[in-house]
Design an enzyme around this catalytic site. Sequence first.
Site, short mmCIF file in Angstrom:
data_model
loop_
_atom_site.label_atom_id
_atom_site.label_comp_id
_atom_site.label_asym_id
_atom_site.label_seq_id
_atom_site.Cartn_x
_atom_site.Cartn_y
_atom_site.Cartn_z
N ARG A 114 32.77 32.23 45.96
CA ARG A 114 32.27 33.46 46.57
C ARG A 114 32.49 34.64 45.62
NH1 ARG A 114 36.47 35.99 49.57
NH2 ARG A 114 38.35 34.71 49.51
N GLY A 115 31.92 35.79 45.99
CA GLY A 115 32.11 37.01 45.20
C GLY A 115 31.57 36.89 43.79
N GLY A 150 41.17 35.41 41.69
CA GLY A 150 42.09 36.54 41.73
C GLY A 150 42.30 37.00 43.16
N GLY A 175 49.38 51.79 43.82
CA GLY A 175 49.28 50.79 44.90
C GLY A 175 49.01 49.40 44.38
N TYR A 233 49.01 43.95 40.56
CA TYR A 233 47.66 43.60 40.10
C TYR A 233 47.40 44.18 38.70
CZ TYR A 233 42.51 43.14 40.53
OH TYR A 233 41.18 42.84 40.35
N PRO A 278 35.67 44.21 35.07
CA PRO A 278 34.75 44.85 36.02
C PRO A 278 35.40 46.11 36.61
CG PRO A 278 35.10 42.51 36.56
CD PRO A 278 36.15 42.92 35.58
N GLY A 279 34.53 47.07 36.91
CA GLY A 279 34.97 48.17 37.75
C GLY A 279 34.83 47.74 39.20
N ILE A 315 33.13 46.35 42.18
CA ILE A 315 31.96 45.50 42.42
C ILE A 315 31.89 45.21 43.92
CG2 ILE A 315 30.84 43.31 41.81
CD1 ILE A 315 31.38 45.11 39.33
N1 LIG Z 1 35.52 42.93 43.29
C1 LIG Z 1 35.85 43.82 42.38
O1 LIG Z 1 35.48 44.99 42.45
C2 LIG Z 1 36.64 43.42 41.19
C3 LIG Z 1 36.91 44.38 40.22
C4 LIG Z 1 37.63 44.04 39.09
C5 LIG Z 1 38.07 42.75 38.93
N2 LIG Z 1 37.82 41.82 39.89
C6 LIG Z 1 38.31 40.47 39.67
O2 LIG Z 1 37.20 39.58 39.74
C7 LIG Z 1 37.66 38.31 40.25
C8 LIG Z 1 36.81 37.93 41.45
O3 LIG Z 1 36.97 38.93 42.44
P1 LIG Z 1 36.09 38.92 43.79
O4 LIG Z 1 36.03 40.31 44.25
O5 LIG Z 1 34.86 38.15 43.58
O6 LIG Z 1 37.10 38.10 44.75
P2 LIG Z 1 36.82 37.43 46.16
O7 LIG Z 1 35.45 37.78 46.67
O8 LIG Z 1 38.01 37.73 46.99
O9 LIG Z 1 36.80 35.84 45.79
C9 LIG Z 1 37.95 35.30 45.24
C10 LIG Z 1 37.70 33.87 44.84
O10 LIG Z 1 38.90 33.39 44.21
C11 LIG Z 1 39.38 32.24 44.88
N3 LIG Z 1 40.84 32.20 44.81
C12 LIG Z 1 41.74 33.14 45.22
N4 LIG Z 1 42.99 32.71 44.96
C13 LIG Z 1 42.88 31.49 44.39
C14 LIG Z 1 43.81 30.53 43.93
N5 LIG Z 1 45.14 30.74 43.99
N6 LIG Z 1 43.34 29.36 43.41
C15 LIG Z 1 42.00 29.12 43.33
N7 LIG Z 1 41.07 30.00 43.76
C16 LIG Z 1 41.51 31.16 44.27
C17 LIG Z 1 38.86 32.38 46.30
O11 LIG Z 1 38.85 31.13 46.96
P3 LIG Z 1 38.81 31.08 48.59
O12 LIG Z 1 37.42 31.48 48.99
O13 LIG Z 1 39.12 29.66 48.90
O14 LIG Z 1 39.85 32.04 49.06
C18 LIG Z 1 37.46 32.94 46.02
O15 LIG Z 1 36.60 31.89 45.60
C19 LIG Z 1 39.13 38.49 40.55
O16 LIG Z 1 39.91 38.04 39.47
C20 LIG Z 1 39.28 39.98 40.72
O17 LIG Z 1 40.60 40.41 40.47
C21 LIG Z 1 37.12 42.13 41.02
#
Ligand SMILES: NC(=O)c1ccc[n+]([C@@H]2O[C@H](COP(=O)([O-])OP(=O)(O)OC[C@H]3O[C@@H](n4cnc5c(N)ncnc54)[C@H](OP(=O)(O)O)[C@@H]3O)[C@@H](O)[C@H]2O)c1
Length: 241
Positions: free
Chosen positions: A12-13, A84, A143, A147, A177-178, A180
């Site tokens: 997802r995501g 993450g 906060g 992370y 990424p910023g 998202i």
């Molecule tokens: N969204 C943003 O704005 C943003 C910005 C900067 C960086 N990021 C980084 O981008 C990455 C993806 O973020 P996202 O927003 O797409 O996250 P998300 O929608 O919360 O999806 C997280 C994904 O990671 C999996 N996951 C979490 N913990 C895990 C573990 N211990 N082992 C294996 N899989 C795990 C989840 O699996 P389940 O579905 O089974 O829980 C899910 O598939 C992350 O590293 C995040 O820190 C995101």
Amino acid sequence: MSRVALVTGGSRGIGAAIAIALKAAGYKVAANYAGNDEKAQAFKQETGIPVYKWDVSSYEACVDGIARVEADLGPVDILVNNAGITRDAMFHKMTPQQWVEVIGTNLTGVFNMTHPIWSGMRDRGFGRIVNISSINGQKGQMGQANYSAAKAGDLGFTKALAQEGAAKGITVNAICPGYIGTEMVLAVPEKVLNERIIPQIPVGRLGEPEEVARCVVFLVSDDAGFITGSTISANGGQYFA
Ligand SMILES: NC(=O)c1ccc[n+]([C@@H]2O[C@H](COP(=O)([O-])OP(=O)(O)OC[C@H]3O[C@@H](n4cnc5c(N)ncnc54)[C@H](OP(=O)(O)O)[C@@H]3O)[C@@H](O)[C@H]2O)c1
């Protein structure tokens, strides 16, 4: 024969967008996830991309999970460390558990996934590793001491490993990424998003997961063979590292 790509947190995501984009680019793709079976099965149904459940914070689980992927698809040529989590709290309220969980998934998880795959990449003389860090690993975020520390650690890891992999045909890069528009960010109250977060983004909107995915597709391509140890910031102009 098409190369094999493994995307952690690929159900997802941002990870799902990456997995879909890599499949569209012709790679054989596997998506890992942690525990949300419903989302993972729906993703598999929609995309035809196989999903594999394990926790990246466990080294043994990674060794076992990677072996399952490789038995099904072949040796992993491309690893996208995307899984993450956040456990946000102001530092004076942050618990050791919140610290350990975030470091365990977001930083140690990157070691746990890369280490078992690294020797095979060295032996085969080719590899592409992309680590999904964050703007908050570059600039810090109140906060998010846990992370920000983990994501900054991912950048140091990327630069160190890039030097080790360069002579072996392995590139190691990071994307920061910023904000998202995924569940992680859309969980933030709408008022906070509209009044505090989006006004800080010069392009005036959240990023799309596909915009990060396109950076990954470029970095893993043969065209990007001279790019290693670098960080692509995809943040709408919010921060220049
Ligand atoms: N969204 C943003 O704005 C943003 C910005 C900067 C960086 N990021 C980084 O981008 C990455 C993806 O973020 P996202 O927003 O797409 O996250 P998300 O929608 O919360 O999806 C997280 C994904 O990671 C999996 N996951 C979490 N913990 C895990 C573990 N211990 N082992 C294996 N899989 C795990 C989840 O699996 P389940 O579905 O089974 O829980 C899910 O598939 C992350 O590293 C995040 O820190 C995101």
